[in-house]
Every structure is written in C-alpha cells, then in structure tokens.
Design an enzyme around this catalytic site. Sequence first.
Site, PDB file in Angstrom:
ATOM      1  N   SER B 127       0.796  -1.218   0.000  1.00 20.66           N
ATOM      2  CA  SER B 127       0.000   0.000   0.000  1.00 20.66           C
ATOM      3  C   SER B 127       0.834   1.276   0.000  1.00 20.66           C
ATOM      4  CB  SER B 127      -0.921   0.013   1.226  1.00 20.66           C
ATOM      5  OG  SER B 127      -1.963  -0.905   1.050  1.00 20.66           O
ATOM      6  N   THR B 153      -0.686  -8.082 -12.416  1.00 22.83           N
ATOM      7  CA  THR B 153      -1.872  -8.515 -13.153  1.00 22.83           C
ATOM      8  C   THR B 153      -1.573  -8.570 -14.652  1.00 22.83           C
ATOM      9  OG1 THR B 153      -3.245  -7.499 -11.460  1.00 22.83           O
ATOM     10  CG2 THR B 153      -4.310  -7.980 -13.544  1.00 22.83           C
ATOM     11  N   MET B 243      -7.635   7.188 -13.649  1.00 22.80           N
ATOM     12  CA  MET B 243      -8.449   6.452 -14.619  1.00 22.80           C
ATOM     13  C   MET B 243      -8.458   4.965 -14.294  1.00 22.80           C
ATOM     14  SD  MET B 243     -10.539   7.227 -16.953  1.00 22.80           S
ATOM     15  CE  MET B 243     -11.544   6.166 -18.008  1.00 22.80           C
ATOM     16  N   ARG B 245      -8.383   3.552 -11.330  1.00 26.11           N
ATOM     17  CA  ARG B 245      -9.248   3.222 -10.179  1.00 26.11           C
ATOM     18  C   ARG B 245     -10.709   3.069 -10.584  1.00 26.11           C
ATOM     19  NH1 ARG B 245      -5.573   6.282  -5.675  1.00 26.11           N
ATOM     20  NH2 ARG B 245      -4.439   4.392  -5.209  1.00 26.11           N
ATOM     21  N   LEU B 343     -29.615 -16.773  -1.696  1.00 26.43           N
ATOM     22  CA  LEU B 343     -29.965 -18.005  -2.416  1.00 26.43           C
ATOM     23  C   LEU B 343     -29.726 -19.254  -1.574  1.00 26.43           C
ATOM     24  CD1 LEU B 343     -28.786 -17.283  -6.062  1.00 26.43           C
ATOM     25  CD2 LEU B 343     -31.070 -17.102  -5.076  1.00 26.43           C
ATOM     26  N   GLU B 368      -5.005  -1.848  -6.779  1.00 24.09           N
ATOM     27  CA  GLU B 368      -5.135  -0.433  -7.155  1.00 24.09           C
ATOM     28  C   GLU B 368      -5.426   0.451  -5.943  1.00 24.09           C
ATOM     29  OE1 GLU B 368      -3.692  -0.622 -10.391  1.00 24.09           O
ATOM     30  OE2 GLU B 368      -4.920   1.167 -10.548  1.00 24.09           O
ATOM     31  N   GLY B 369      -4.888   0.058  -4.804  1.00 22.35           N
ATOM     32  CA  GLY B 369      -5.116   0.810  -3.570  1.00 22.35           C
ATOM     33  C   GLY B 369      -6.256   0.191  -2.782  1.00 22.35           C
ATOM     34  N   THR B 370      -5.952  -0.299  -1.582  1.00 19.42           N
ATOM     35  CA  THR B 370      -6.989  -0.924  -0.756  1.00 19.42           C
ATOM     36  C   THR B 370      -8.041   0.115  -0.369  1.00 19.42           C
ATOM     37  OG1 THR B 370      -5.795  -0.367   1.252  1.00 19.42           O
ATOM     38  CG2 THR B 370      -5.345  -2.539   0.312  1.00 19.42           C
ATOM     39  N   GLU B 372      -8.765   1.014   2.465  1.00 19.97           N
ATOM     40  CA  GLU B 372      -8.194   1.870   3.513  1.00 19.97           C
ATOM     41  C   GLU B 372      -7.386   3.009   2.893  1.00 19.97           C
ATOM     42  OE1 GLU B 372      -8.215  -1.408   3.497  1.00 19.97           O
ATOM     43  OE2 GLU B 372      -9.357  -1.903   5.290  1.00 19.97           O
TER      44      GLU B 372
END
Lengths: 364, 391
Positions: B127, B153, B243, B245, B343, B368-370, B372
């Site tokens: 982070s 990723t 962009m 996020r 369900l 992409e940033g927690t 928090e």
Amino acid sequence: MISFGPTEEQEMVRDAMRDFAEQAVRPIARECDEASEIPADFLQSVWDLGLTSTQIPESYGGGGEERSSVTNAMILEELAFGDATLAAAATSPSGFANAIVDQGSEDQKKTLLPLFCTEKFHAASLAIVEPGAIFDASRPRTVAEPKDDSFVLSGAKTLVPLGDRASHFLVTARNGDALDAFVVARDAEGLTISEPELNLGLKGLITVGLELERVEIPKTARLGGDAGADVRRILDGSRVALSALMLGVSRAVLDYCVPYAKDRVAFDEPISKKQAIAFRLSDMHIEQEAMRLMVWKAASHLEKGLDVSRVAHLTRGYCAEKSLWVTDNGIQTLGGHGFIREHPVEMWFRNARTLGVLEGLIAV
Amino acid sequence: MIEFTLSERDQAQLDRTREAALICRKYARYHDENEGDFPPDELPEAAEFYANQKPLPEASADDTAPPVMMALQSIGQFWGDYSVRVRRTGTGGLGNAALSAAGTPEQQKKWSGLTLSMAITEPGCGSDPSMVSTSAVLDGDEWVLNGEKIFVTTGIRAQGVVLWATIDKSAGRAGIKSFLVEKGTPGFEVPYKEKKLGIRADDTAVYVFKDCRIPRENLLGLDESISKKTSGGFRGVMKTFNMTRPMTAAMGLGLAKAALDFTRDELTAAGVALEYGSGLGSQTAVAEKFMRLEGLYEASELATLYCTWMAGQGLPNNMESSVCKAHAGSAVRAITQGCIELLGPMAISRDHLLEKWMRDCRITDIYEGTGEIQRLIIARGLFDYTREDLK
C-alpha cells in the site's frame, strides 16, 4: 447520453439557494426546532423566490417555466443543507401544485392552480401517510367508495404538512383495486383536522392528522377527473424529493464534522489525524456523493418521463439508510457534544430518522 | 445537462459487449478450475463473432462520452467473466491506462499496440509505494533495472510492463518513476504465476529484473527531474490511478451485476416478488434485502461513471476516483456475499458461477489501492492534509 454536467442555469440556481440556505435558513433552524413552529415571514420569503408559482403554466397564472426535477432536487438539497424542516415546509405547497399541474383535470387546474399564483404564501398538502404499523403508501387503508355522482372517503391520514393552514388536501385512497388521489377541501363535511402532532424530527414543520368519516366529495374531485391519475408517479416524485432532503442533511453533518475534527484535540493531536475518525468522515463523504448521484439519476428519469419506480424506490432506500448512518456517526464524531442541543447534529439525526420513514410530504 | 439515458449507438455498443461477454462466460468455470491453462488470446468463437457484427449506428451528439462508455463496457465485459475475454489483439492491461494518462505522444504511438501490465507491488511494499526498492540507474543512454515485483496482473500475457522503480532511493517518493519495458529484454524474467482465491484465470505473475537495460527514452513521460518539495514525479505516477481506479471499480461491478442478475432470476423463479415502490411491510425479507443490494450497486455504478465522466471533461478527479473505488470495493463484497446468503445452499455449488464471482471480486477492494488507502486519500482531501499530516 450519460452526463453529470449541471446546466449553467442549474449552477446559478444552486449557488443562489446555497447562499439563501446559509443566510436565511440555517440561522433560524434551531429556534424553529425548539419552538416547533416556523415563522410565517420565513415561508413568505421562500414564496417570494417563486419556487412554486414559476413552475405553474402561464394560462393558470403562473410563470410558465419548464419544471426540471433535477433543478428542484438541487434546490431541495441546498435548502436542506440549511435545514430539512424549513425546506420541507417551504416546498410542501409545490408537492400539491405540481400534482395538479401534471395530472389534474382541466377543471382542477383552473380552480386550484391560481391559488398558488398570488403574492401570498398558500398552503395545500399531500395527505399520504397513514397511522399504524406496516404503512404502505402504495396500499392505503383509506378507501374511496363510488356513490352516484360522488366518492365517499373513509380512513385516516397523518403527518400532513402545514395541515393547520392548508386550503386543500390531496388524499390518496384505494378505489376498488385502483390507487387514486382526491382533492379534499379543508371545510369538507366529515373531515376532522387534528391539533399539530408532536414528532421526533422535522419539529418546526406543523403536521396534522386527518380523520375522514364518510367524506362525500364530487366525482370531479378525483385527481385527473374521469380519467384518473397515476398516483405512483406522485409517490415516486416524493421519494426523490425526500431523498434530496436526506442528502442535504447528510452534507450538513459532514460539513460540520470536518472543522470540528480538525479543532478537537485529544492525545496531543487533532482527532482528524486519527484514522478511526478520518475514515469515518471519508465514508460520510463517499455516501453523500453516492446519494447525490442517485438523486440526480432518479430526478432526471422523472424529468424525462421515464419509468422511475424502481430507481426512486432504490434511491429512497439508499438515502434513508445512509443519511441515518451519516447523522448517527456525526453524533459519534462529536462525542458528548453530539448529544448536546448546543450543536445541531442531534437535530439533524432526528430529522434524518424522521425523513427516512416518510412518504409524500413534498415532491420534485 | 444531467441525464442518464443511452443513445442508440451506446446501446448497440453495450449489446455487442454483452454478446461477447456471454461467449466468455462459457469458459469461465473451466479456467477457474484449471488455473495453469491460460485462456487463449483468441477464443474459437472470436472470428465468427467479429464477422457477424452488425455495424454500429452513426455517431451522434447524443452519444455518451468515451471514458464513461469505457466504464460501462468494462462492466459489461466483466459481467461475462473476469479473465476470459473476446479480443482481437491483446490490448487493455492496466499499464495501457498508465500509458495513456502519462505517456508522451511518441510513447503512446510506439507502445499502445502492446498489452502492458503494471508492476508496482514488491515483496516488501504494497500500500505504501514510496517504499519501492526496484532501482533504475542511468548508465550512458540506458537505464539499468534491478529488483523484484509481485502480484503483476496480466503479467504473463502482457507484452510489456509499466514498471515502478526508484531513480534515487534517498529522494523517497520523489525518486519514483515508471518505465516501459518490453518482454524479452535481457534481464527481465517471469519466473511463475501466483495461486489465488479468485480471478484464477488471470495471469498474475512475479517479475524479476537483473541488470535489465532499457533505452533512456523508455521513462514514461520523460521527466527525469527529482523535486523533493513537490514530489512532482511521484504525483505524475499517482495521476495514472485517476483512470485506473474507476476502471477497477467497473471490473468489480461487472461481477456484482452478474451476481445480482443471477440471483434475481433464481428468486423470481422461486416465486419471490420484487415490488418496487411498495412499503417495507409488503415485502418479504428476501426481496427487501435484494433491493438493498441493488441500491448499493446503483450507487456504486453512478460513482464510477461520474468519476470517468470527470476524467473525460478534463476535471481533476483524484477524490472521485478514490470515492468510486472505495465504494465499489465495499459494495461488490456486500453484493456477492449477500447474494449467496439470499440463495442459500444452492449458491455454494460450483455448478453455478455465483461462488466464483464472490471469490473473483474480492480483489476489487485490495488492488489499485486498498479501501483503507482510498479512505486515507479522501480524508486528506476533506481536511486539506498532506500525506505527512495523515498516515
């Protein structure tokens, strides 16, 4: 197109209402809450802004401006940022008038709309909420029975805004399997208007209960006349309007908590530097932004005449849940001070709790 | 004007996305169960799909702006499956978003045809990216890269990477820059793929750089200056999040939407009535809870579209990108986990994709940033604090 850009006019109106809320609404909010009343000159001062009359067609004496539900929702947010109670009171005549503009018969428009086009504040109210548990606005217990050339209304309503002075009520009732609304004059025989009710929140807003004991009204008093009306549309409009109020209250809380947290020192530093507080205020910001976007979307769908029942329902549910969360946590942020009536947060909390269970009252 | 309708062309584009998404969904379970077997770059149906595409209606002034459509298409695409996608050529890694946000026109021209991953996280730094220890040292006209990156990723399929590295460790955040590195460059190795809770078909990889040399002009944005006062370079890098996020939020929302659609169908088939506009007392507990989840979705989708709309207008959207990411991060967890609750036992069966969607979208609130970190950013904005003021 999906677009989030307010028009220049909307920005102007919003800014003007923001100033008005700051100068004329917020300063008297606490006083109105404590006294359980609103000064008549305040209602008149909002009336003078022309929020109600300008949106009535010229042929009935109004300003003939095209009504924008989005602009109205923005106005409500700003007014409610000042105070939700005063916002609801000042705009409650529009809830009635707009229902007549949109769905009234020619006859109803001719007789009723000019009432809102004079210089003097005029109250008329939506009467939708009913007493007792498991209230469902779409399934009123109040019944309208057709009888010859009239309808006979039986039932009870509650939380009717400005009912102490309203000239007419738009009463929702079940007519067989249909949901209808009826214009009932204040002096109708069989109608009993209660003393002002004592409520948790929106205390300054005088609300009354109505007892309808076989109130016989002419067939022409049904909203829309012979054609009837789509009452769900009124309920949708009111859900969006109430959501805009809940948004305004939430923003007020956040706006109050931010400087408070920066000033309040504990363990040698402002509490705003503690993640426990900072994250909570972040969540308040996230939610007030989300509420606003939902209000905009629902209002825009209304404005475009699209089916809005689902969106309005979800918006109201979301805003009710989140505004309660925001105001409740506003109290927590202030700690003991949140509980003290010297600060407005406890009032906003009561107002949010109240708004979240209401229907009707006002509409965009 | 504030409005929320789709033009004919918008709708046609989204219909096309949905059609492609339905093809992808057929492969979703297989690639979840067979982690080592990458989804092919081109699905067997792809050629036919593209051949049979109806032309889109003419563009009109009523069309939704491209960044907003990009988010909507992302939602539509991930509604099909997180990892399996119908694509002609590989484009659209997170690095591509960084490239378009921060690259010079020449860099965009040269690199935009490649799928670019984005390598930030290291074994000792998540982070707090200012702790990046992968180094870039200028040697003549070349940067020499050394270090290890994890959780990359699209790391295996990507043809190149936007790599975060420090050019001066003593400068802290100000020394962090991003670099464009092509696969196959000597010294750039991809030793293995990570094993994960969800998005298993996604090739999340480990990258190792050992004396990897790249041309000087591969510095993204070409800004070599180190300004400690403003941490300008670092901000330049962080800007790319504005962009990425919302797009990350959109990806998670696609899965949440799939979960809601599946749950709605199953509930309706089981006789649960969803009466919008009816009071609480007239709803079943199941219907009421389901509608709450729908409301959560609506709010999250709007926050995401709003953020992309701002980007399209060239408005600063730093706060909004954190708002939509934080909102979606929580919302998709609540929605997919809530749908399983609604369900009941049927939902945990691997005969259905719902349990997979829950696992897949759990990453939304982390990468992409927690959540928090997003809340930290929002709070700093609210209080007008620097990162030194609030950590």
